[in-house]
Design an enzyme around this catalytic site. Structure first.
Site, PDB file in Angstrom:
ATOM      1  N   LYS A  88       0.853  -1.189   0.000  1.00 55.70           N
ATOM      2  CA  LYS A  88       0.000   0.000   0.000  1.00 55.70           C
ATOM      3  C   LYS A  88       0.888   1.238   0.000  1.00 55.70           C
ATOM      4  CE  LYS A  88      -3.881   1.937   2.715  1.00 55.70           C
ATOM      5  NZ  LYS A  88      -4.758   1.682   3.887  1.00 55.70           N
ATOM      6  N   SER A 140      -9.661   1.550   3.179  1.00 52.14           N
ATOM      7  CA  SER A 140      -8.877   2.394   2.291  1.00 52.14           C
ATOM      8  C   SER A 140      -7.842   1.640   1.464  1.00 52.14           C
ATOM      9  CB  SER A 140      -8.160   3.462   3.119  1.00 52.14           C
ATOM     10  OG  SER A 140      -7.245   2.852   4.035  1.00 52.14           O
ATOM     11  N   SER A 154      -9.657  -0.972   7.409  1.00 52.10           N
ATOM     12  CA  SER A 154      -9.176  -0.749   6.042  1.00 52.10           C
ATOM     13  C   SER A 154      -8.466  -1.930   5.400  1.00 52.10           C
ATOM     14  CB  SER A 154      -8.256   0.477   6.005  1.00 52.10           C
ATOM     15  OG  SER A 154      -9.001   1.655   6.169  1.00 52.10           O
TER      16      SER A 154
END
Length: 493
Positions: A78, A158, A182
């Site tokens: 990420k 997210s 997330s």
């Protein structure tokens, strides 16, 4: 033979050890898949040259019988894990061209075990979102489609880019971060195993901060065994992180397939009453309870009386911490700077932050700044901290009677892109079932447990006691075995 990019981490390790294929071939298969599905916008930075170089080194280590735990295994990170010499943006305009000169501890741990990085994945800006629609690089599209509609769906957020990458066979595993759900919620939306360890198990050093008392690194994989392998590599004490827990990294892989006999599973069914939970989710929850009961577990009805306040508490504490953490992005030290002739310092601050931050980030900064003000501190922030303590106490009381807790991961299946975009409150409620465990810092995982009537994956959440990732994996493995007749694979991939 299974396509190389569809192999699990465990099967890839086995194949590499048996010399069935090389790491270069494994990485090449993943690169082709990424190039084929760039329309999903899962990656924001591709590191193919680095990956091929790391794969070549991995093949040499296998040839010399010096292979490490994750030697030659492709993963994605990420884009809030700092990677030395590689752009790291948190998918915000304010950091769009930021290149760190140091490595995050979690990515370093994986590199030290031989992992090969394919690239950095898309995400909601500064990890603020539940649908991956706030990124400055544009939204991520889920590899999944409903069986009655061809509309593009959100991958969750997210960490939506990481979820799309693993679900779409563009990485064997991918790092995410989990502040209020997330990792778990995108895993539920895309048919993956998503694991958030105990707060402090994984170092936060080199992770771009959102809410420091909640942020924790997590992992997406396509099997529970893969999660155990990756967690063993990621976790560990780090003196560079003051919130890191000084505890030995346990052996986790033996949890897979362990017996559920004499285990007590807590089920807070009252949390589903009167909520926005969809009928498909409720059925999946009930089916999973029966599955665990048949596997030998004792089902215990529990209550978590303050969990219903979790979303309200979270959206006071997390924005407050974000307001403080994001104050560093001022155009002076690094990142974006907006300037014009004869501009004052205050004007430069204002224009840089107004231009650099997206709408959702600005909304949360404003909320956080207010609750930390003299008028908001007593009325909101301190009260929220007290209720957070009560939420944690509820879990402590429950764990005096049970070994783990079973909850849905999300009240809904994946929804269409743009469907809930104009109502932040509805979007925030996606984290209804994930936030309580985050507030208490507990280890938890989402594991695929069924499909909706429209053919979309549904995840169930297992919550464990602090530092008891082993039990979470044991329960997750039992559920995984019980639904192995279901194919959690998007069509066309």
């Amino acid at each position: 033979m299974t396509e190389l990019n569809k192999l699990t981490v465990a099967d890839s390790i086995k194949g590499l050890k048996n010399k069935d294929f090389t790491s270069a071939e494994l990485i090449g298969a993943h690169i082709k898949q990424i190039e084929k599905h760039r329309n999903l916008n899962a990656y924001v930075t591709e590191t193919f040259d680095l990956a091929l170089k790391q794969a070549e080194a991995a093949d040499q280590n296998y040839a010399q019988n010096n292979a490490r735990t994750l030697e030659g295994i492709p993963f994605a990170a990420k884009d809030l894990f700092c990677t030395k010499g590689i752009r790291t943006t948190a998918c915000s305009n304010i950091l769009k061209n930021f290149i760190p000169n140091y490595e995050s501890s979690v990515t370093q741990n994986i590199f030290d075990k031989g992992g090969v990085m394919l690239g950095k994945t898309n995400m909601d800006e500064f990890a603020m979102g539940s649908a991956n629609i706030t990124s400055c690089f544009g939204n991520v599209i889920s590899p999944w489609k409903a069986n009655d509609d061809n509309a593009d769906l959100v991958p969750g957020g997210s960490s939506g880019g990481s979820a799309a990458a693993v679900s779409g066979f563009m990485a064997s595993a991918a790092l995410g971060s989990d502040t209020g759900g997330s990792v778990r919620q995108p895993a539920s939306f895309t048919g993956l195993v998503g694991f958030k360890p105990t707060y402090g198990r994984c170092s936060r050093y080199g992770m771009i901060s959102f809410a420091s008392s909640l942020d924790q690194a997590g992992i997406f994989t396509r099997s529970v065994l893969d999660s155990s392998i990756m967690l063993e590599a990621m976790m560990g004490f780090d003196e560079k992180d003051s919130t890191s827990i000084k505890a030995e990294v346990p052996e986790l892989q033996s949890a897979i397939g362990s017996s559920m006999k004499n285990m007590k599973m807590g089920v807070p069914l009252s949390l589903g009453e009167g909520s926005i939970i969809e009928p498909d989710i409720m059925k999946m929850w009930q089916d999973t309870i029966e599955l665990l009961k048949n596997a030998g577990a004792e089902i215990v009805d529990i209550t978590l009386p303050h969990a219903k306040y979790g979303v309200a508490v979270y959206y006071v504490i997390a924005p407050a911490e974000a307001s403080s953490n994001l104050s560093r992005y001022d155009g002076v030290r690094y990142g974006l700077r907006v300037e014009r002739e004869n501009m004052t310092l205050d004007e430069m601050y204002e224009m840089t932050r107004s231009t650099g931050f997206g709408e959702e980030v600005k909304r949360r900064i404003m909320i956080g700044t207010y609750v930390l003000s003299s008028s908001g501190m007593d009325a909101y922030y301190l009260k929220a901290q007290k209720v957070r303590r009560l939420v944690a106490n509820d879990f402590n009381n429950a764990f005096a009677k049970v070994d783990a807790i079973l909850l849905p991961t999300s009240p809904t299946a994946a929804f269409k892109i743009g469907e809930k975009q104009n109502d932040p409150t509805i979007m925030y409620l996606n984290d209804l079932f994930t936030i309580p465990a985050s507030l208490a810092g507990l280890p938890c995982a989402s594991v695929p447990a069924g499909l909706s009537a429209r053919g979309l994956p549904l995840g169930i959440q297992i919550i464990g006691k602090q530092l008891d990732e082993y039990t979470v994996l044991k329960v997750a493995s039992t559920i995984e075995s019980g639904v192995k007749h279901i194919k959690f694979e998007p069509k066309g991939f």
